[in-house]
Write a protein that holds these residues in place. Sequence first.
Motif, PDB file in Angstrom:
ATOM      1  N   LEU A  77     -19.227   1.709   1.569  1.00 25.42           N
ATOM      2  CA  LEU A  77     -17.871   1.424   2.037  1.00 25.42           C
ATOM      3  C   LEU A  77     -17.423   2.436   3.089  1.00 25.42           C
ATOM      4  N   THR A 162      -7.647  -1.722   1.023  1.00 24.54           N
ATOM      5  CA  THR A 162      -8.737  -1.660   2.006  1.00 24.54           C
ATOM      6  C   THR A 162      -8.271  -2.098   3.385  1.00 24.54           C
ATOM      7  N   VAL A 242      -8.950   3.493  -2.542  1.00 23.77           N
ATOM      8  CA  VAL A 242     -10.047   2.758  -1.919  1.00 23.77           C
ATOM      9  C   VAL A 242     -11.348   3.445  -2.320  1.00 23.77           C
ATOM     10  N   ASP A 244     -14.130   4.688  -1.582  1.00 22.78           N
ATOM     11  CA  ASP A 244     -15.077   5.257  -0.626  1.00 22.78           C
ATOM     12  C   ASP A 244     -15.936   6.295  -1.340  1.00 22.78           C
TER      13      ASP A 244
END
Length: 315
Positions: A77, A162, A242, A244
């Motif tokens: 991601l 996102t 998010v 990541d």
Amino acid sequence: MATPQDVLPAPSALDRSAPPPLARIVARRKPGQWAAAGVALLLATMAVTSVIRNEAFQWSVVADWFTARSVLDGLTLTLWLTAVTLALGFAFGTVLAVMRLSANPVLRTLGWVYIWIFRSTPPLVQLLFFFNIGALYPTLGLGIPFGPEFVTVRTVDLIGPTLTAVIGLTLLETAYAAEVIRGGILSVDRGQLEAAAALGIARRRVLRRIVVPQAMRAIVPTAGNMLIGALKGTSIVSVLAVSDLLYSVQLVYLQSYRVIPMLMVATIWYLVITTLLSIGQYYLERHFARGATRDGLPPTPLQRARAAYRRVVGA
């Protein structure tokens, strides 16, 4: 009977006919530099050794989680966010750079205002602002300007974490990319453009053959720094939950309390990716630097290593 003195010419004749002996060139000794290099190498060795031998880093835990599925998903991601935001940023930044270079004062002013706003506010503030955009605009509609709306969508349902990260990072990268592109275009000598116009060369051909190749020599180094900065800058999206790379390791150490080894997992992955990007930037700079110097391009590290290997084998 002739003596050796009668056969050989006089010493004065030998001195006049023979070329003068070449002076032996001896490199200047620099003991201070060698001493400084030795001290620096010693300190670097001590630092690396202390990190490797320090049991608090828990290298076994780092090895176990380095290729874990959750970490790799977060890395994927992160790379996706970096690629999307930078590609969109340079696409919109090109348009913004053209606005900044336009003779139209309205377009030039609007471009300057956009860059001024997004370069003057912290990225985290921008992300939090877009994340809470639903408080300002509860609904978004499509219709006639200042007239009826045909389609209406709730902002909360449309913009998630996102998408918020993509929008926020793209708008930020657009401002920086516009200045990078504008600086690259301005670095091209104006006389070359005037010469091309005098020869009747089409503007598209001038842009493709003259402006872009020379501007890229100034754009690529800064764009490479932007790419690495965008990769590391994606870590701030963890505040929006998010998933990541940083957020993925945070979830692990919040459950297992292994903070240091999980942070080392993220650090090593960032080091690996930035190293690969730096190698790509190096060869891209060499590609656009062709013909810029009379002596040609310097050898690459791989070419220097091959030459050193041949010298060692030949010796």
